[in-house]
Design a protein around this motif. Structure first.
Motif, PDB file in Angstrom:
ATOM      1  N   LEU A 136       0.783  -1.191   0.000  1.00  0.00           N
ATOM      2  CA  LEU A 136       0.000   0.000   0.000  1.00  0.00           C
ATOM      3  C   LEU A 136       0.829   1.262   0.000  1.00  0.00           C
ATOM      4  CD1 LEU A 136      -2.386  -1.279   2.702  1.00  0.00           C
ATOM      5  CD2 LEU A 136      -2.455  -1.649   0.310  1.00  0.00           C
ATOM      6  N   ASP A 137       1.843   1.488  -0.576  1.00  0.00           N
ATOM      7  CA  ASP A 137       2.613   2.727  -0.545  1.00  0.00           C
ATOM      8  C   ASP A 137       3.426   2.870   0.714  1.00  0.00           C
ATOM      9  OD1 ASP A 137       1.544   3.440  -2.864  1.00  0.00           O
ATOM     10  OD2 ASP A 137       0.546   5.196  -2.171  1.00  0.00           O
ATOM     11  N   THR A 138       4.286   1.990   1.021  1.00  0.00           N
ATOM     12  CA  THR A 138       5.089   2.113   2.228  1.00  0.00           C
ATOM     13  C   THR A 138       6.445   1.510   1.979  1.00  0.00           C
ATOM     14  OG1 THR A 138       3.075   1.379   3.168  1.00  0.00           O
ATOM     15  CG2 THR A 138       4.789   1.903   4.663  1.00  0.00           C
ATOM     16  N   ALA A 139       7.510   1.935   2.563  1.00  0.00           N
ATOM     17  CA  ALA A 139       8.806   1.492   2.104  1.00  0.00           C
ATOM     18  C   ALA A 139       9.378   0.301   2.795  1.00  0.00           C
ATOM     19  CB  ALA A 139       9.790   2.607   2.229  1.00  0.00           C
ATOM     20  N   VAL A 140      10.114  -0.475   2.083  1.00  0.00           N
ATOM     21  CA  VAL A 140      10.740  -1.637   2.668  1.00  0.00           C
ATOM     22  C   VAL A 140      11.999  -1.245   3.396  1.00  0.00           C
ATOM     23  CG1 VAL A 140      11.743  -3.848   2.103  1.00  0.00           C
ATOM     24  CG2 VAL A 140       9.936  -2.943   0.737  1.00  0.00           C
ATOM     25  N   GLY A 141      12.147  -0.058   3.793  1.00  0.00           N
ATOM     26  CA  GLY A 141      13.394   0.403   4.373  1.00  0.00           C
ATOM     27  C   GLY A 141      13.466   0.224   5.864  1.00  0.00           C
ATOM     28  N   ALA A 142      14.620   0.593   6.427  1.00  0.00           N
ATOM     29  CA  ALA A 142      14.833   0.386   7.843  1.00  0.00           C
ATOM     30  C   ALA A 142      14.168   1.457   8.681  1.00  0.00           C
ATOM     31  CB  ALA A 142      16.326   0.366   8.116  1.00  0.00           C
ATOM     32  N   GLY A 143      14.054   2.666   8.176  1.00  0.00           N
ATOM     33  CA  GLY A 143      13.465   3.747   8.951  1.00  0.00           C
ATOM     34  C   GLY A 143      12.190   4.230   8.307  1.00  0.00           C
ATOM     35  N   PRO A 144      11.411   5.062   9.000  1.00  0.00           N
ATOM     36  CA  PRO A 144      10.118   5.455   8.497  1.00  0.00           C
ATOM     37  C   PRO A 144      10.192   6.113   7.138  1.00  0.00           C
ATOM     38  CG  PRO A 144      10.595   6.459  10.638  1.00  0.00           C
ATOM     39  CD  PRO A 144      11.767   5.664  10.238  1.00  0.00           C
ATOM     40  N   ASP A 145      11.285   6.820   6.872  1.00  0.00           N
ATOM     41  CA  ASP A 145      11.403   7.517   5.600  1.00  0.00           C
ATOM     42  C   ASP A 145      12.513   6.927   4.761  1.00  0.00           C
ATOM     43  OD1 ASP A 145      10.748  10.528   7.355  1.00  0.00           O
ATOM     44  OD2 ASP A 145       9.374   9.303   6.218  1.00  0.00           O
ATOM     45  N   THR A 146      12.688   5.627   4.849  1.00  0.00           N
ATOM     46  CA  THR A 146      13.803   4.996   4.171  1.00  0.00           C
ATOM     47  C   THR A 146      13.380   4.420   2.842  1.00  0.00           C
ATOM     48  OG1 THR A 146      14.714   4.395   6.295  1.00  0.00           O
ATOM     49  CG2 THR A 146      15.559   3.215   4.398  1.00  0.00           C
ATOM     50  N   ALA A 147      14.106   4.734   1.777  1.00  0.00           N
ATOM     51  CA  ALA A 147      13.780   4.180   0.473  1.00  0.00           C
ATOM     52  C   ALA A 147      14.091   2.708   0.475  1.00  0.00           C
ATOM     53  CB  ALA A 147      14.576   4.885  -0.610  1.00  0.00           C
TER      54      ALA A 147
ATOM     55  N   PRO B 234      19.851   2.249   3.027  1.00  0.00           N
ATOM     56  CA  PRO B 234      19.793   3.250   4.104  1.00  0.00           C
ATOM     57  C   PRO B 234      19.364   4.645   3.673  1.00  0.00           C
ATOM     58  CG  PRO B 234      22.051   2.927   3.394  1.00  0.00           C
ATOM     59  CD  PRO B 234      21.226   1.928   2.632  1.00  0.00           C
ATOM     60  N   ASP B 235      18.868   4.818   2.453  1.00  0.00           N
ATOM     61  CA  ASP B 235      18.450   6.146   2.012  1.00  0.00           C
ATOM     62  C   ASP B 235      17.316   6.686   2.888  1.00  0.00           C
ATOM     63  OD1 ASP B 235      19.956   4.959   0.018  1.00  0.00           O
ATOM     64  OD2 ASP B 235      18.969   6.051  -1.591  1.00  0.00           O
ATOM     65  N   VAL B 236      17.232   7.984   2.990  1.00  0.00           N
ATOM     66  CA  VAL B 236      16.156   8.631   3.737  1.00  0.00           C
ATOM     67  C   VAL B 236      15.251   9.361   2.750  1.00  0.00           C
ATOM     68  CG1 VAL B 236      15.576  10.385   5.460  1.00  0.00           C
ATOM     69  CG2 VAL B 236      17.575   8.897   5.796  1.00  0.00           C
ATOM     70  N   LEU B 237      13.974   9.092   2.832  1.00  0.00           N
ATOM     71  CA  LEU B 237      13.005   9.739   1.947  1.00  0.00           C
ATOM     72  C   LEU B 237      12.691  11.137   2.468  1.00  0.00           C
ATOM     73  CD1 LEU B 237      10.906   9.691  -0.361  1.00  0.00           C
ATOM     74  CD2 LEU B 237       9.294   8.718   1.299  1.00  0.00           C
ATOM     75  N   CYS B 238      12.853  12.136   1.643  1.00  0.00           N
ATOM     76  CA  CYS B 238      12.476  13.517   1.971  1.00  0.00           C
ATOM     77  C   CYS B 238      11.280  13.895   1.117  1.00  0.00           C
ATOM     78  CB  CYS B 238      13.643  14.469   1.700  1.00  0.00           C
ATOM     79  SG  CYS B 238      15.128  14.105   2.676  1.00  0.00           S
ATOM     80  N   THR B 239      10.373  14.686   1.659  1.00  0.00           N
ATOM     81  CA  THR B 239       9.170  15.038   0.921  1.00  0.00           C
ATOM     82  C   THR B 239       8.781  16.483   1.200  1.00  0.00           C
ATOM     83  OG1 THR B 239       6.839  14.439   0.545  1.00  0.00           O
ATOM     84  CG2 THR B 239       7.675  14.157   2.768  1.00  0.00           C
ATOM     85  N   LYS B 240       8.195  17.157   0.213  1.00  0.00           N
ATOM     86  CA  LYS B 240       7.736  18.538   0.354  1.00  0.00           C
ATOM     87  C   LYS B 240       6.403  18.688  -0.363  1.00  0.00           C
ATOM     88  CE  LYS B 240       8.806  23.308  -0.999  1.00  0.00           C
ATOM     89  NZ  LYS B 240       9.800  24.209  -1.667  1.00  0.00           N
ATOM     90  N   PRO B 241       5.343  19.052   0.338  1.00  0.00           N
ATOM     91  CA  PRO B 241       4.053  19.267  -0.334  1.00  0.00           C
ATOM     92  C   PRO B 241       4.085  20.549  -1.160  1.00  0.00           C
ATOM     93  CG  PRO B 241       3.901  19.848   1.979  1.00  0.00           C
ATOM     94  CD  PRO B 241       5.268  19.252   1.785  1.00  0.00           C
TER      95      PRO B 241
END
Length: 229
Positions: A71-82, A214-221
């Motif tokens: 459902l749109d969520t990452a397989v990464g280690a952290g909440p915003d991890t790619a 280990p990438d971190v997802l950054c987002t800006k509305p």
């Protein structure tokens, strides 16, 4: 049978997303997305016979695997991890697909998470123990998966399976078909996102070769958001 999404499927797909705890994309959001790569939005219809497991084999999905794996969520280690190797934040994901948090949460919202407000409520509800009813003139939708392609990387969002059709290999067949369509486009790598607390979703994707990075997802509305968003 796995096939391309048809607009008559919308209510059934929305019901599957809602039943698995995913935010429901509105028709307007999907119309924007489907101006590009409509062949990457796939559904599994419920007349698809379940595969018979061989004696002694384990089911495709483990008992703890949530019905909504993508459902749109990452397989990464952290909440915003790619999620997958390639370290690419989705530069070409169609606008307006982001979940209400602004994160395009992909494969793994927890099954009991309520859909957020601000999205269309499906007109077809899933009843406990029963499959999702189909759209007018179509078979019931047992699962759905949404792919995007920016010309460089493929992205997987919103893989979900009707809870009544779990452990039949539907999620795996949807993923394999979408991967084949990405390959036909010349896509060299596929990424996805998984929430860090979705252990079952992470195990599912790792079994299919998607590994955390280990990438971190950054987002800006880019548009004003309501307080709850």
């Amino acid at each position: 049978m796995i096939r391309t999404f048809d607009w008559d499927d919308y209510d059934s797909v929305a019901a599957v997303w809602a039943a698995t705890g995913a935010d429901v994309l509105s028709r307007a959001e999907l119309e924007t997305k489907l101006t590009r790569d409509p062949e990457l939005f796939l559904v599994a219809v419920a007349d698809d016979p379940a595969p018979s497991p061989s004696p002694g084999s384990s089911p495709t999905s483990s008992p703890g695997t949530p019905a909504g794996l993508g459902l749109d969520t990452a397989v990464g280690a952290g909440p915003d991890t790619a999620a997958s190797a390639g370290h690419d934040t989705p530069t070409g994901t169609a606008p307006n697909i982001a979940a209400s948090t602004g994160h395009d949460t992909t494969t793994g919202t927890a099954p009991n998470t309520a859909a957020s407000t601000g999205h269309d409520t499906p007109t077809t509800a899933a009843s406990a123990g029963h499959g999702i009813a189909g759209g007018a003139g179509l078979d019931a939708v047992a699962g759905a998966i949404l792919g995007t392609w920016d010309g460089r990387r493929g992205w997987i969002f919103r893989l979900a399976v009707d809870p009544a059709r779990r452990r039949e290999g539907i999620a795996t067949r949807l993923v394999h078909e979408l991967e084949a369509r990405f390959e036909a486009l010349g896509c060299p790598r596929i990424n996805l996102l998984v929430m860090p607390n979705n252990e079952a979703g992470l195990r599912f994707w790792q079994r299919h070769g998607y590994l955390p990075v280990p990438d971190v997802l950054c987002t800006k509305p880019l548009q004003p958001q309501s307080p709850e968003e």
